[in-house]
Design an enzyme around this catalytic site. Sequence first.
Site, PDB file in Angstrom:
ATOM      1  CB  SER A   1      22.604  40.221  39.699  1.00  0.00           C
ATOM      2  OG  SER A   1      22.952  40.059  41.050  1.00  0.00           O
TER       3      SER A   1
ATOM      4  CE1 TYR B   1      24.595  45.267  39.412  1.00  0.00           C
ATOM      5  CE2 TYR B   1      23.693  43.978  41.216  1.00  0.00           C
ATOM      6  CZ  TYR B   1      24.424  44.055  40.062  1.00  0.00           C
ATOM      7  OH  TYR B   1      24.982  42.919  39.534  1.00  0.00           O
TER       8      TYR B   1
ATOM      9  CE  LYS C   1      22.925  43.685  36.657  1.00  0.00           C
ATOM     10  NZ  LYS C   1      23.371  43.399  35.285  1.00  0.00           N
TER      11      LYS C   1
ATOM     12  CB  SER D   1      35.701  41.090  38.522  1.00  0.00           C
ATOM     13  OG  SER D   1      34.746  41.940  39.129  1.00  0.00           O
TER      14      SER D   1
END
Length: 182
Positions: A34, A66, A70, A101
Amino acid sequence: MMFGVNHIGHFLLTNLLLDRLKECEPSRVVSLSSVAHNFGTINFDCLNTHKALGLGTSFMEVLQIYSDSKLCNVLFTHELAKRLQGTKVTCYCLHPGAINSELARNTNSVMQMVLKPLTAFFFKDTIQGSQTTLHCAVQEGIELLNGRYFSNCTVREVYAKAKDDAAAKKLWELSERLSGLA
């Protein structure tokens, strides 16, 4: 958990498949990262002590973890490419883009109401979001870009921390221990 899901699981699966990938060459390993990796750091002391990239449960702490995970994806790809030199197995990592999503399906209803118009207008749909992954998996002629990072089907430069040889090797060795490969 995020470190385990976003990095250790992929690290272990890739390593368990490496012999087969070499037998079936040419082969490719494609890792989803990401753009958030730009904000990541790796606290090896925390990893060694708690087997976690960071501690905390607030939104900002989870977002940082997070981002850290990544960064691990990008460093993993960097180190894997070095280890695969001389084979016909190549690897790439990528940012698929911000994708509309069902990722926020378990957030509270207020957050879903805030996110819905933003994701509808500014995020890619799932077909658009899959294009860079497919590009890295099947595009002919990108073998010389082994170990590189892609976004929007284009190779992109990364910050020095995302191609730090010492950090990548240290992460690899730690990942081997944590996944039971060492």
